[in-house]
Design an enzyme around this catalytic site. Structure first.
Site, PDB file in Angstrom:
ATOM      1  CG  ASP A  46      -1.769   1.204   1.350  1.00  0.00           C
ATOM      2  OD1 ASP A  46      -2.557   1.419   0.419  1.00  0.00           O
ATOM      3  OD2 ASP A  46      -1.670   1.969   2.330  1.00  0.00           O
ATOM      4  CB  SER A  47       0.181   4.765  -0.780  1.00  0.00           C
ATOM      5  OG  SER A  47      -0.989   4.867  -0.002  1.00  0.00           O
ATOM      6  CB  CYS A  52      -2.787   1.139  -2.570  1.00  0.00           C
ATOM      7  SG  CYS A  52      -2.986   2.846  -3.104  1.00  0.00           S
ATOM      8  CG  ASN A  53      -9.287   1.060  -3.135  1.00  0.00           C
ATOM      9  OD1 ASN A  53     -10.203   0.476  -3.660  1.00  0.00           O
ATOM     10  ND2 ASN A  53      -9.014   0.939  -1.853  1.00  0.00           N
ATOM     11  CB  THR A  54      -4.610   5.172  -5.901  1.00  0.00           C
ATOM     12  OG1 THR A  54      -5.510   5.798  -4.982  1.00  0.00           O
ATOM     13  CG2 THR A  54      -4.298   6.136  -7.032  1.00  0.00           C
ATOM     14  CD  GLU A  71      -2.375   8.702   6.374  1.00  0.00           C
ATOM     15  OE1 GLU A  71      -1.499   9.574   6.401  1.00  0.00           O
ATOM     16  OE2 GLU A  71      -2.214   7.576   5.882  1.00  0.00           O
ATOM     17  CB  CYS A 118     -10.125   4.978  -0.193  1.00  0.00           C
ATOM     18  SG  CYS A 118      -8.595   5.591   0.578  1.00  0.00           S
ATOM     19  CB  THR A 119      -7.166   0.636   2.249  1.00  0.00           C
ATOM     20  OG1 THR A 119      -6.156   1.525   1.790  1.00  0.00           O
ATOM     21  CG2 THR A 119      -7.327  -0.516   1.289  1.00  0.00           C
ATOM     22  CG  HIS A 120      -6.520   6.012   4.416  1.00  0.00           C
ATOM     23  ND1 HIS A 120      -5.742   5.647   3.360  1.00  0.00           N
ATOM     24  CD2 HIS A 120      -5.674   6.505   5.358  1.00  0.00           C
ATOM     25  CE1 HIS A 120      -4.474   5.919   3.637  1.00  0.00           C
ATOM     26  NE2 HIS A 120      -4.404   6.428   4.841  1.00  0.00           N
TER      27      HIS A 120
END
Lengths: 268, 268
Positions: free
Chosen positions: B12-13, B75-77, B154, B186-188
């Site tokens: 992931d990012s 990461c979705n992006t 975050e 989005c994983t967030h």
């Protein structure tokens, strides 16, 4: 090429440093500017000192190789963590944004109660506190980090109820201390100036390190006889590490006019 | 080492992919996991497709070199822009988060009116829309990008009035369309689930691609006879490109328990 004809080199993690470019264009309209925005790795404000220092050195070396007469570290976080390392790499004068901002805040305050806002990295470094204490040893300095201001400014939410709500939360501890001066320790924050003024109220003077840095740059150019005297129009060029079109779209709000010559480069 | 004993590779990012790790730990408690978070260059959601693809390939190659039996692009992006490029690099099965999330949303909807939220990059790629239209051709898909959700999550502002205000702005166009399913692309975003539920109301089912991806992973492991059968405890290891202590501090909210073995690596 005569050294005086070389551009001013300016680098930042992304778009924020364009507020410094804007102040340089206003105060030194004859100077050419070569800007580097590390947009592929933005933001720096949430990252560790070692990583920010490494990125700052890469940006500095890229600009120095292209030929510049002065280097401005226009990112507060990079100034806080990397200024000395960059100064150690070159004989060209290197200016950060922390020192000029601190000087302007020390001049503006009447009560000696100064609030400083910035990214997590900038505030944690303690560099603004150190700079203010050496310029104005009697000042009381209160610093808070405001990590949501950068995304709010970048997303165009600067003048919204949400931005005002976030500003109320972040500024409350500073206003409780009775500050009379608020130092914007991040190059993104001038975009939030209206919201910040409204929340802080008329009794608080807002000081912008972008403006102060351009004023210091003018002094340095004069002292070193480095002003450009060529009668032709100055050149403005921009280097970015992510897509030029994203920089162009986002950057115009920061700069206040169109971005023409934007070139992609790789720093790695 | 037996292939079945190799870890699941997840990248992931930054921190967001830990919501996928958490779902894997819950659904596949015997599997070892090797995670890579590109925390020195986070976020990806605002960056260009070419830059995200380059970063995704570097992360994938690093995990593949260490030995993994399946690779999850968490990461979705990165899934939206880089999944095919990563799949072209290896014979190891590579799963993204877009396809499983789309499948779960298609199963959840009754009215066929599905809302998708994600970063600017994920939504602009159109990958969720394409995936949903191939699984459920009659569905009406409404997608909006919500760039402020990542910094809110975050920074720990998930359950605040500010987060609720931002969610009201972002979700309004989806709620106006009468969606009955909201896909978190989005994983967030699972960290904002309470706020999103409150704003969306009881009539909207929230679907989380982290959970759906772990379920797809279980199917793939079974189909390929790749489940770990070793009786010893699984190992969880984390690689990051910025300071391990920053990852540890931020990551525990995402993972729901302590992060022990975190190692710094350089991807450049």
């Amino acid at each position: 090429m005569d050294d005086n004809d070389l551009p001013i080199g300016v680098f930042d993690s992304g778009l924020g440093g364009l507020t410094v470019v804007r102040s340089i264009m206003e105060q030194l309209p004859d100077e050419s500017i070569l800007y580097l925005g590390d947009t592929a790795r933005v933001p720096y404000g949430t990252k560790s000192p070692a990583t920010v220092r490494r990125y700052a050195l890469q940006s500095a070396q890229t600009l120095l190789k292209r030929g510049i007469k002065v280097l401005i570290v226009a990112c507060n976080t990079a100034s806080a963590h990397g200024l000395e390392a960059v100064q150690g790499e070159t004989a060209v004068p290197v200016l950060g944004v922390v020192e000029p901002g601190a000087r302007a805040a020390a001049e503006a305050t009447r009560s000696g109660r100064i609030g400083v806002i910035g990214t997590r990295g900038t505030i944690a470094s303690g560099e603004y506190r150190r700079a203010l204490q050496s310029i104005a040893p009697k000042a009381d300095v209160y610093a808070v980090h405001c990590p949501l201001f950068v995304p709010l400014a970048e997303e165009g939410w600067s003048n919204t109820d949400v931005a005002e709500g976030v500003a109320r939360v972040y500024l409350a501890p500073l206003l409780d201390k009775g500050i009379d001066t608020l130092l914007l320790g991040c190059t993104h924050y001038p975009l939030l100036q209206d919201t910040l003024s409204q929340v802080a109220g008329d009794s608080v003077t807002i000081v912008d390190s972008a403006h102060a840095t351009a004023a210091t740059l003018a002094e340095v150019l004069d002292a070193m006889h480095l002003r450009r005297e060529n009668q032709s129009a100055p050149e403005y060029r921009y280097l970015v590490t992510d897509a030029p079109e994203l920089f162009r779209e986002g950057g115009e709000a920061f700069l206040g006019h169109p971005l023409d010559s934007v070139e992609w480069i790789d720093l790695q």
